[in-house]
Design an enzyme around this catalytic site. Structure first.
Site, PDB file in Angstrom:
ATOM      1  CG  ASP A  43       3.477  -1.555 -13.111  1.00 32.44           C
ATOM      2  OD1 ASP A  43       2.653  -2.545 -13.424  1.00 32.44           O
ATOM      3  OD2 ASP A  43       5.408  -1.051 -13.229  1.00 32.44           O
ATOM      4  CG  ASP A  70      10.244   0.990 -15.070  1.00 30.79           C
ATOM      5  OD1 ASP A  70      10.781   2.183 -15.938  1.00 30.79           O
ATOM      6  OD2 ASP A  70       9.690   1.312 -13.740  1.00 30.79           O
TER       7      ASP A  70
HETATM    8  P1  AMP Z   1       6.502   2.191 -10.209  1.00 29.67           P
HETATM    9  O1  AMP Z   1       6.737   3.429 -10.651  1.00 29.67           O
HETATM   10  O2  AMP Z   1       5.124   1.307  -9.512  1.00 29.67           O
HETATM   11  O3  AMP Z   1       6.805   1.476 -12.108  1.00 29.67           O
HETATM   12  O4  AMP Z   1       7.935   1.611 -10.101  1.00 29.67           O
HETATM   13  C1  AMP Z   1       9.333   1.581 -10.042  1.00 29.67           C
HETATM   14  C2  AMP Z   1      10.010   0.381  -9.862  1.00 29.67           C
HETATM   15  O5  AMP Z   1       9.856   0.529  -8.164  1.00 29.67           O
HETATM   16  C3  AMP Z   1       9.925  -0.820  -9.804  1.00 29.67           C
HETATM   17  O6  AMP Z   1      11.431  -1.566  -9.858  1.00 29.67           O
HETATM   18  C4  AMP Z   1       8.922  -1.209  -8.656  1.00 29.67           C
HETATM   19  O7  AMP Z   1       9.346  -2.838  -8.093  1.00 29.67           O
HETATM   20  C5  AMP Z   1       9.736  -0.438  -7.188  1.00 29.67           C
HETATM   21  N1  AMP Z   1       8.896  -0.580  -6.051  1.00 29.67           N
HETATM   22  C6  AMP Z   1       7.731   0.102  -5.844  1.00 29.67           C
HETATM   23  N2  AMP Z   1       7.187   0.651  -4.898  1.00 29.67           N
HETATM   24  C7  AMP Z   1       7.752  -0.297  -4.403  1.00 29.67           C
HETATM   25  C8  AMP Z   1       7.575  -0.898  -2.805  1.00 29.67           C
HETATM   26  N3  AMP Z   1       7.223  -0.407  -1.632  1.00 29.67           N
HETATM   27  N4  AMP Z   1       8.375  -1.725  -2.150  1.00 29.67           N
HETATM   28  C9  AMP Z   1       9.684  -2.363  -4.171  1.00 29.67           C
HETATM   29  N5  AMP Z   1       9.982  -2.130  -4.572  1.00 29.67           N
HETATM   30  C10 AMP Z   1       8.707  -0.831  -5.070  1.00 29.67           C
HETATM   31 MG    MG Z   2       6.653   0.484 -12.628  1.00 23.90          MG
END
Ligand code: AMP
Ligand code: MG
Length: 515
Positions: free
Chosen positions: A280, A270
């Site tokens: 990201d 993702d």
């Molecule tokens: P990441 O590790 O940042 O790529 O995030 C993985 C998933 O977790 C993605 O679907 C993000 O949108 C979700 N996510 C991470 N942090 C948050 C947050 N503070 N609020 C909502 N969703 C989050």
């Molecule tokens: Mg992400």
């Protein structure tokens, strides 16, 4: 008249092409047969601008950001903006995680820039149906890291999403920064990111996993038509050609990461852009000490799946997952299979070419072996990855080797260099001298391949600590320096390696995903 953000015309062709959930509903849920959900961002209480990219303002033909623009860039809803979030899935740490989606990213739509069209996206402006149990917000710490690093990568010549602005929301957000059961309040912040598209491998994977084959086919066609216009979507081979482009762009991206010493830290599918952009920015880190096993992400420590030296194999694995999804459209797309099988060969060819430039080597049979030897020397003597190549730039004759003192070598290394080490290093440099190409064009390429300034974690840590105390000197200094990373002027302003305290300071050498 001066132009500002509200003068731009925001369009959302994606929402016109696909089914989505049009009712605004923040309830966390699975959105089957919907590729997006419409959103209303959260009104910030006191939006304040911390930083912006002047280059991107010009790209958008904006003169300045007035207070209304700053409010919008922090989440203040605007009736002329077609807000939505994308639904996607992904493989996290090697396991299928199902639906994930933009949990805290909200797309503002697309605008025309001077050179290309851009999607604008707010990160940290509140909840979406994909927020699961989280709050959809982001803190200043992680937002500074994303804002500065994505711009730094752009100027380093690495394909990446960009960052238009960094703003404070005026609210505090609770975060357990070390995942140790001691949460604390941090300042809430929003980054407005920009990219041609924020589509990820995960958008395609989720549709394949759900068996939404028509949606998958339409998404592939949409992506080709909009972002790979050189491919004719009606061509029988269009899916292979599309895959091949993504394949090569992803390899090029990871080669750049290896060149500049970038470790992403969370290379889940993702977090793989369908345009081959670095996307990201979370617990990433630039390499200080050269170490193939280095991972900045505390969550990744047990297996080191996303360590610096493993990134090329992870890209391969992620590309295999994308291929699996495309096989749902053409069961036996042998061309895709064959291309995937040639990953290693193609990667190494490009990797060697890159290292060749980094070292300014003459064309000869010994260069492959010498590249391996260089990696061994870097690792064995714990050299600073970036500064080591600056040292190599100063080697032009035997006397430049002879006059190097042990104390000088130590400035480039994290090891206590012994006199035996010194002899071995000098023997390596002598061999280097015999293989170095001193032609102007090759030396120029060497300089362009080796930055003099990188955003080291400890510098980011200092900038963030200062901003938290209302001071912005380091932040401004970094934002300026990153725009010209290959200039030798930085060799005087920044140390050759990270200070000792950086390796012991929590949140500086090891980072969590908490953001
Ligand atoms: P990441 O590790 O940042 O790529 O995030 C993985 C998933 O977790 C993605 O679907 C993000 O949108 C979700 N996510 C991470 N942090 C948050 C947050 N503070 N609020 C909502 N969703 C989050
Ligand atoms: Mg992400």
């Amino acid at each position: 008249m001066k132009k500002t953000l509200t003068d731009l015309s925001f369009k959302a062709p994606f929402t016109e092409n696909f089914q989505g959930e049009d009712d605004i509903n923040f309830m966390p849920r699975q959105t089957h047969n919907a590729l997006y959900a419409r959103i209303q961002p959260e009104q910030p209480s006191n939006a304040k601008l911390i930083g912006y990219s002047s280059e991107l303002l010009s790209e958008l033909k904006i003169d300045s950001l007035d207070q209304r623009s700053i409010d919008i860039l922090t989440g203040s809803p605007d009736e002329n903006i077609p807000y939505y979030s994308l639904c996607y899935g992904g493989h996290q740490f090697g396991h299928w995680a199902g639906q994930l989606g933009d949990g805290r990213a909200i797309i503002l739509g697309e605008v025309e820039g001077v050179n290309q069209r851009w999607e604008l996206q707010l990160k940290g402006a509140g909840r979406t149906p994909y927020s699961r149990r989280a709050d959809g917000k982001a803190v200043l710490r992680s937002s500074v890291r994303e804002f500065l690093m994505s711009e730094a990568m752009h100027y380093l010549g690495v394909p990446t999403t960009r960052a238009l602005s960094l703003t404070l929301t005026g609210e505090d957000v609770l975060r357990d920064m070390f995942y140790d059961g001691n949460p604390d309040y941090e300042q809430g912040a929003v980054v407005c990111r920009m990219a041609e598209s924020f589509l990820r491998f995960g958008n395609f994977e989720l549709l394949a996993a759900r068996g939404e084959i028509d949606n998958l086919r339409s998404l592939v066609t949409y992506t080709i038509e909009n972002y790979y216009p050189e491919i004719d979507p009606s061509d029988q081979d269009s899916h292979f050609k599309f895959y091949s482009e993504v394949f090569h762009r992803s390899i090029d991206m990871v080669i750049h990461w290896m060149r500049v010493g970038f470790t992403h830290g969370v290379m889940n599918t993702d977090n793989m852009s369908i345009l081959g952009l670095t996307i990201d920015y979370g617990p990433y880190s630039m390499l200080d000490k050269f170490d193939l096993n280095f991972t900045p992400n505390t969550t990744d420590l047990p297996g080191r799946r996303y360590a610096y030296g493993r990134q090329p194999s992870v890209v391969y694995w992620n590309l295999a997952m994308l291929a699996e999804s495309l096989f749902k459209l053409d069961k036996n797309n042998d061309k895709i299979k064959t291309l995937l099988q040639s990953y290693q060969e193609i990667f190494y060819r490009k990797y060697e070419l890159m290292m060749h430039k980094k070292l300014s080597l003459t064309e000869c049979d010994k260069s492959t072996e010498f590249i391996q030897r260089t990696l061994q020397v870097l690792e064995k003597f714990e050299f600073d990855y970036t500064s080591f190549f600056k040292l190599l730039e100063t080697i032009h004759n035997q006397s430049s080797i002879d006059k190097l003192t042990r104390e000088e070598i130590k400035e480039f290394s994290y090891k206590d260099i012994s006199s035996d080490d010194e002899l071995l290093i000098k023997a390596y440099l002598k061999e280097y001298l015999s293989l170095k190409d001193f032609s102007d064009s090759s030396l120029k390429l060497m300089k362009k391949s080796n930055p003099s300034f990188i955003l080291r974690n400890y510098l980011l840590h200092e900038a963030i600590s200062e901003l938290n105390q209302g001071k912005r000197e380091t932040f401004d200094q970094l934002l300026e320096a990153l725009k010209d990373p290959y200039s030798d002027k930085h060799l005087k302003s920044f140390p050759k390696k990270a200070p000792k305290w950086a390796f012991k300071t929590a949140g500086c050498s090891q980072l969590s995903c908490s953001s």
